[in-house]
Scaffold this motif. Structure first.
Motif, PDB file in Angstrom:
ATOM      1  N   ALA A   1       6.363   5.144  -1.932  1.00 42.12           N
ATOM      2  CA  ALA A   1       5.099   4.709  -2.522  1.00 42.12           C
ATOM      3  C   ALA A   1       5.055   5.027  -4.010  1.00 42.12           C
ATOM      4  O   ALA A   1       4.606   4.215  -4.832  1.00 42.12           O
ATOM      5  CB  ALA A   1       3.925   5.372  -1.801  1.00 42.12           C
TER       6      ALA A   1
ATOM      7  N   TRP B   1       2.318  -1.903  -0.311  1.00 46.39           N
ATOM      8  CA  TRP B   1       2.414  -0.608  -0.996  1.00 46.39           C
ATOM      9  C   TRP B   1       1.571   0.458  -0.290  1.00 46.39           C
ATOM     10  O   TRP B   1       1.973   1.621  -0.197  1.00 46.39           O
ATOM     11  CB  TRP B   1       1.978  -0.788  -2.443  1.00 46.39           C
ATOM     12  N   SER B   2       0.414   0.053   0.210  1.00 45.44           N
ATOM     13  CA  SER B   2      -0.477   1.023   0.853  1.00 45.44           C
ATOM     14  C   SER B   2       0.119   1.603   2.127  1.00 45.44           C
ATOM     15  O   SER B   2      -0.299   2.674   2.582  1.00 45.44           O
ATOM     16  CB  SER B   2      -1.830   0.369   1.163  1.00 45.44           C
TER      17      SER B   2
ATOM     18  N   GLU C   1       5.068   5.422   2.071  1.00 39.64           N
ATOM     19  CA  GLU C   1       4.753   6.847   2.060  1.00 39.64           C
ATOM     20  C   GLU C   1       5.669   7.593   1.099  1.00 39.64           C
ATOM     21  O   GLU C   1       6.794   7.161   0.814  1.00 39.64           O
ATOM     22  CB  GLU C   1       4.902   7.441   3.470  1.00 39.64           C
TER      23      GLU C   1
END
Length: 344
Positions: A122, A114-115, A118
């Motif tokens: 996200a 998830w990090s 974008e």
């Protein structure tokens, strides 16, 4: 694409079948195929380009991370769990490894994935933890039904392992902002349920003329939820639930275990009558109660009804009739399950 863990199990398989009957969005199913994982549950999807199966362990972070990078799912729906209370009493370690360690590692991989997303990808990502009412412990007969704000008080190794997993899910949201959702559901029943659980176990025992064992006085009360109602709730929470929130999913159909067994006998007397005097209820046998047996569970679904518009569509009577009929209509599936592992 949606990634589902434990999709060869009872609730996961029903979720996948219902999802693909309603959506064209593909599903990637991750399953370790332990004793209760059964690809026969999904045999009707063979050759369907919308369905992908990956055999492996959610605790294998490198493997799961590679699948996420390759398939880029917009959500993870986490069903994978050891779930049978009796087995957790006999051997708790498997429950710690799958339900706690496995969930922790899956969360870590999901957070890393998830990090790297974008923008809208996200913002849209979700991790949905499918949990149980058993984390709340036992209710007195006059106590109000479990609400999302009630304290966790698990009484079995299974419930404790799910409670720990739920806490890790919550912490991942509070600490790092991972967009998680949690559902705590009542006792599920319906097609494809492994016949160690109460309802299918009793159906199978009755059909084979074996004793139908009831723990203690049989007055333990459970809130019974038809599995397809549960799957509909999960779809709704996934699409419209608020990140960080928990939603209790229940029918309000509380029944003592003995009444459930008697209802099964009544339906079998109608649908598969026996010539034996007394019908199927003659097979009901009382056995010693199991350790730490919770007296009562009840789920208050007011929040999911109020916020998301969900409520159970099947009554216990209609759902049980469909379930008994399904097991009568699917002897090949049942025999294949029983051939894989001894079920007393």
């Amino acid at each position: 694409m949606i990634l589902v863990t434990g999709g060869a199990g009872f609730i996961g398989a029903n979720f996948i079948l219902d999802w693909l009957s309603l959506h064209d969005e593909p599903i990637l199913n991750l399953d370790k195929l332990t004793y209760a994982g059964n690809l026969d549950n999904l045999r009707g999807l063979e050759g369907d380009s919308r369905y992908i199966f990956a055999h492996g362990d959610i605790a294998d972070s490198q493997w799961v991370g590679g699948l996420l990078a390759l398939h880029r799912p917009r959500a993870i729906v986490h069903f994978a769990a050891e779930s049978h209370v009796d087995r957790s009493i006999d051997s708790a370690e498997d429950f710690v490894q799958t339900n706690i360690v496995g969930t922790f590692r899956l969360l870590e991989v999901a957070r890393a994935y998830w990090s790297r997303l974008e923008g809208e990808s996200a913002a849209a990502f979700r991790f949905l933890q499918v949990s149980t009412d058993e984390v709340y412990g036992s209710l007195a007969s006059s106590a109000a039904a479990f609400r999302e704000v009630d304290r966790y008080q698990p009484n079995s190794p299974y419930a404790a392992s799910k409670a720990a997993a739920d806490h890790m899910v919550r912490a991942s949201h509070k600490t790092w902002g991972l967009p998680v959702l949690t559902t705590n559901s009542a006792n599920n029943y319906g097609p494809y349920q492994f016949p160690e659980k109460l309802i299918p176990h009793m159906i199978v025992a009755a059909l084979e003329g074996r004793p139908m064992p009831v723990y203690g006085d049989g007055l333990q009360v459970r809130d019974w939820l038809y599995v397809k109602d549960h799957c509909r709730a999960i779809r709704l929470v996934l699409e419209t639930g608020r990140p960080g929130e928990t939603y209790n999913v229940g029918s309000g159909d509380g029944k003592p275990n003995l009444d459930v067994v008697l209802a099964i006998c009544h339906l079998l007397d109608e649908l598969r009558p026996t010539l034996e005097l007394g019908g199927y209820r003659r097979l009901i046998t009382r056995v010693a109660d199991r350790p730490g047996h919770d007296t009562r569970y009840a789920i208050d679904p007011a929040k999911i009804t109020r916020e998301l518009g969900w409520k159970a569509e099947q009554s216990f009577e209609s759902g049980l009739r469909q379930t008994v009929q399904w097991y009568l209509d699917n002897p090949v599936w049942l025999e294949a399950v029983r051939a894989r592992i001894h079920i007393a």
